[in-house]
Write a protein that holds these residues in place. Structure first.
Motif, PDB file in Angstrom:
ATOM      1  N   GLN A   1       0.747  -1.251   0.143  1.00 32.95           N
ATOM      2  CA  GLN A   1      -0.086   0.094  -0.040  1.00 32.95           C
ATOM      3  C   GLN A   1       0.880   1.116  -0.027  1.00 32.95           C
ATOM      4  N   LYS A   2       0.511   2.250  -0.665  1.00 31.31           N
ATOM      5  CA  LYS A   2       1.203   3.438  -0.799  1.00 31.31           C
ATOM      6  C   LYS A   2       1.057   4.230   0.708  1.00 31.31           C
ATOM      7  N   ASN A   3       2.147   4.834   0.992  1.00 25.51           N
ATOM      8  CA  ASN A   3       2.439   5.520   2.078  1.00 25.51           C
ATOM      9  C   ASN A   3       2.124   4.769   3.698  1.00 25.51           C
ATOM     10  N   ILE A   4       2.424   3.490   3.499  1.00 20.11           N
ATOM     11  CA  ILE A   4       2.246   2.659   4.622  1.00 20.11           C
ATOM     12  C   ILE A   4       3.548   1.976   4.881  1.00 20.11           C
ATOM     13  N   GLU A   5       3.782   1.859   6.408  1.00 15.25           N
ATOM     14  CA  GLU A   5       4.856   1.168   6.771  1.00 15.25           C
ATOM     15  C   GLU A   5       4.488   0.329   7.829  1.00 15.25           C
TER      16      GLU A   5
ATOM     17  N   GLY B   1       3.799 -12.692  20.169  1.00 16.75           N
ATOM     18  CA  GLY B   1       3.698 -11.692  21.144  1.00 16.75           C
ATOM     19  C   GLY B   1       2.496 -11.029  21.249  1.00 16.75           C
ATOM     20  N   GLY B   2       2.273 -10.112  22.214  1.00 17.97           N
ATOM     21  CA  GLY B   2       0.973  -9.346  22.399  1.00 17.97           C
ATOM     22  C   GLY B   2       0.787  -8.588  21.494  1.00 17.97           C
ATOM     23  N   ARG B   3       1.728  -7.439  21.416  1.00 19.20           N
ATOM     24  CA  ARG B   3       1.543  -6.392  20.289  1.00 19.20           C
ATOM     25  C   ARG B   3       2.360  -6.994  18.986  1.00 19.20           C
ATOM     26  N   VAL B   4       1.684  -6.942  17.766  1.00 24.01           N
ATOM     27  CA  VAL B   4       2.091  -7.760  16.847  1.00 24.01           C
ATOM     28  C   VAL B   4       2.610  -6.883  15.655  1.00 24.01           C
ATOM     29  N   LEU B   5       1.730  -5.938  15.457  1.00 28.85           N
ATOM     30  CA  LEU B   5       2.317  -4.871  14.264  1.00 28.85           C
ATOM     31  C   LEU B   5       1.981  -3.527  14.512  1.00 28.85           C
ATOM     32  N   SER B   6       2.895  -2.707  14.022  1.00 30.98           N
ATOM     33  CA  SER B   6       2.375  -1.217  13.916  1.00 30.98           C
ATOM     34  C   SER B   6       2.265  -0.711  12.420  1.00 30.98           C
ATOM     35  N   VAL B   7       0.770  -0.485  12.357  1.00 29.88           N
ATOM     36  CA  VAL B   7       0.609  -0.377  10.706  1.00 29.88           C
ATOM     37  C   VAL B   7       0.781   1.289  10.913  1.00 29.88           C
ATOM     38  N   THR B   8       1.700   2.129  10.096  1.00 30.24           N
ATOM     39  CA  THR B   8       1.944   3.253  10.207  1.00 30.24           C
ATOM     40  C   THR B   8       1.687   4.013   8.821  1.00 30.24           C
ATOM     41  N   ALA B   9       0.669   4.959   8.934  1.00 31.31           N
ATOM     42  CA  ALA B   9       0.310   5.651   7.490  1.00 31.31           C
ATOM     43  C   ALA B   9       0.654   7.174   7.529  1.00 31.31           C
ATOM     44  N   LYS B  10       1.018   7.597   6.214  1.00 28.09           N
ATOM     45  CA  LYS B  10       1.528   8.966   6.266  1.00 28.09           C
ATOM     46  C   LYS B  10       0.680   9.620   5.234  1.00 28.09           C
ATOM     47  N   SER B  11      -0.006  10.746   5.495  1.00 27.80           N
ATOM     48  CA  SER B  11      -0.688  11.539   4.761  1.00 27.80           C
ATOM     49  C   SER B  11      -0.819  13.098   4.810  1.00 27.80           C
TER      50      SER B  11
ATOM     51  N   THR C   1      -3.577  14.712   5.917  1.00 28.05           N
ATOM     52  CA  THR C   1      -4.531  15.190   6.821  1.00 28.05           C
ATOM     53  C   THR C   1      -4.437  13.762   7.842  1.00 28.05           C
ATOM     54  N   ILE C   2      -4.766  14.061   9.116  1.00 31.75           N
ATOM     55  CA  ILE C   2      -5.041  12.746  10.065  1.00 31.75           C
ATOM     56  C   ILE C   2      -6.056  11.902   9.521  1.00 31.75           C
ATOM     57  N   GLU C   3      -7.209  12.714   9.035  1.00 31.29           N
ATOM     58  CA  GLU C   3      -8.288  11.716   8.456  1.00 31.29           C
ATOM     59  C   GLU C   3      -7.820  10.949   7.416  1.00 31.29           C
ATOM     60  N   SER C   4      -7.236  11.199   6.700  1.00 31.69           N
ATOM     61  CA  SER C   4      -6.552  10.389   5.331  1.00 31.69           C
ATOM     62  C   SER C   4      -5.876   9.397   5.836  1.00 31.69           C
ATOM     63  N   ALA C   5      -4.940   9.924   6.789  1.00 30.16           N
ATOM     64  CA  ALA C   5      -3.864   8.699   7.169  1.00 30.16           C
ATOM     65  C   ALA C   5      -4.754   7.664   7.902  1.00 30.16           C
ATOM     66  N   ARG C   6      -5.721   8.166   8.677  1.00 30.84           N
ATOM     67  CA  ARG C   6      -6.522   7.144   9.395  1.00 30.84           C
ATOM     68  C   ARG C   6      -7.002   6.122   8.456  1.00 30.84           C
ATOM     69  N   LYS C   7      -7.449   6.656   7.082  1.00 34.27           N
ATOM     70  CA  LYS C   7      -8.191   5.773   6.182  1.00 34.27           C
ATOM     71  C   LYS C   7      -7.175   4.827   5.655  1.00 34.27           C
ATOM     72  N   ILE C   8      -6.023   5.257   5.453  1.00 34.36           N
ATOM     73  CA  ILE C   8      -4.788   4.512   4.892  1.00 34.36           C
ATOM     74  C   ILE C   8      -4.502   3.299   5.806  1.00 34.36           C
TER      75      ILE C   8
END
Ligand code: AMP
Ligand code: GLY
Length: 425
Positions: free
Chosen positions: A361-365, A382-392, A394-401
């Motif tokens: 996906q674009k803008n994702i790490e 483990g307990g926490r497994v992945l951190s899905v980070t999006a960059k955009s 606006t916060i709203e569009s980063a949330r969507k990604i």
């Protein structure tokens, strides 16, 4: 031009994955190693199973691989003196000494430091005796906060709504020794009503350099309910945080911390994570941490333009004043995918099927925490497994990604909070 460097990162979380990701893009990085690392980290660094509490084994590894810089992620190893030991053996290390780490490893030490240096922090009292602490509770107003003095894996802070809760918390910590020696002493602290931010600054002997802030979500479930976790998601920036507030944090907290360390002749080379409660646009320190936050690190590093290795090196050489932080000035949202049942009991070894598709996906790490590789397939570990980070933009569009990516991962053995970034409004 300076030679290229071999670097070792210590830790196994998504925070260390983000640090490795950033270092793997740095101009002067030659070989990158991680101890012990995880499946995600192993895609960009050479991982080795060594116990970081085994200082001699770490030193031998550094010598064998000709390591030029060690970066220590978790507080446990800092509090255990790993940085002191490596530096004494001439291995350049990013991360504070055991003495400086007391800012995190002893809340009593941190409180004394804060008060001595007139840094705003909630009013508190310290107790070792159950009877005296109970007597104090009986004449106190609720809610209030009870904290174990030492490191308790993020579980040592209990917010008590009424006297009976306070007394049973004292019983658990001081009598039943729930946190062992970490709970020999406790702090009873005024409850501050407000919102929380995690603020970060690099420190060396001569200066300090603010990095930025993120808003974490510590509770397991939406609307901040459920048990406390290491952090279920983060975002930066926030509309709540204005320039005047940042200036107050700089003047009243970061600068005073720097001068306080200097006065006490504590040399601090690393990053300080200021846990702040904001009430009426006034910041109060509720805790110091002597490391990057997790998932704050995954969030902040995605927006950092300055070469992270340059910052680390400058910190260890006391030349931070030559560094200028520059950023992409994008909006970042990080959503944590955790195993069902976390932070209590959860199952491991659950297949994560769609990671290769998701990471396209674009803008994702996607930064890994509890993962392992078996026959080229990713499994939870483990307990926490992945951190899905999006960059955009606006916060709203980063949330969507971010949430679209989580949908692609479609992991039935996990859960995540759907409201990361909402409190920006
Ligand atoms: P800590 O483990 O120190 O990060 O604390 C856990 C959580 O307790 C923090 O993230 C805050 O939400 C909350 N907390 C700690 N101290 C206070 C305080 N004095 N007033 C209000 N909330 C607090
Ligand atoms: N996310 C909070 C911490 O790293 O302690």
């Amino acid at each position: 031009m300076k030679k290229k460097l071999n670097i070792l990162v210590i830790g196994s979380g998504a925070r260390e994955h983000a640090i490795c990701w950033s270092l793997s893009r740095a101009k002067k990085t030659n070989e990158l190693f991680c101890i012990p690392g995880n499946a995600g980290i192993s895609q960009i660094a050479k991982c080795k199973e060594i116990d970081p509490n085994d200082k001699k084994d770490i030193l031998n590894f550094c010598k064998e691989k000709k390591i030029d810089l060690v970066v220590i992620g978790p507080e446990e190893y800092l509090a255990n003196g790993l940085s002191d030991f490596l530096i004494k053996n001439k291995i350049n290390t990013f991360g504070p000494s055991k003495k400086a780490s007391k800012l995190e490893s002893s809340k009593s030490f941190a409180k004394k430091f804060l008060i001595k240096n007139k840094i705003p922090t909630p009013v508190h009292k310290e107790f070792k005796s159950f009877i005296e602490a109970k007597r104090f509770l009986k004449k106190s107003k609720f809610p209030l906060v009870i904290k174990a003095d030492g490191l308790a894996s993020g579980k040592g802070v209990i917010i008590c709504q009424k006297l009976s809760e306070g007394v049973s918390t004292l019983d658990e910590i001081l009598k039943k020794k729930k946190f062992g020696d970490a709970g020999k002493k406790i702090i009873i602290e005024e409850f501050i009503e407000g919102y929380e931010i995690s603020f970060f600054a690099f420190f060396d002997k001569k200066s300090f350099l603010p990095l930025g802030y993120a808003l974490d979500h510590k509770k397991a479930y939406e609307n901040d309910i459920g048990p406390n976790t290491g952090g279920m998601g983060c975002f930066t920036p926030s509309r709540l945080v204005n320039k005047r507030l940042v200036e107050k944090i700089y003047q009243n907290i970061v600068k005073k911390t720097f001068h306080g360390l200097k006065k006490d002749k504590i040399i601090y080379r690393g990053i300080i994570f200021f846990g702040l409660m904001i009430k009426n646009n006034m910041p109060f320190v509720i805790e110091y941490n002597v490391r990057f936050g997790d998932p704050e690190c995954q969030t902040l590093l995605r927006d950092l333009k300055t070469d992270l290795l340059d910052i680390f090196l400058a910190t260890t050489e006391d030349s931070l004043s030559r560094i200028k932080i520059s950023k992409y000035n994008m909006k970042i949202v990080c959503v944590v995918l955790a195993s069902l049942g976390y932070p209590e009991n959860y199952k491991k070894n659950k297949l994560l099927n769609n990671l290769n598709k998701a990471k396209k996906q674009k803008n994702i790490e996607i930064f890994h925490a509890g993962t392992k590789l078996v026959k080229n397939k990713f499994y939870s570990n483990g307990g926490r497994v992945l951190s899905v980070t999006a960059k955009s933009t606006t916060i709203e569009s980063a949330r969507k990604i971010a949430y679209k990516t989580i949908k692609i991962i479609n992991w039935k053995s996990g859960f995540f909070r759907k409201d990361i970034g909402i409190k920006n409004k």
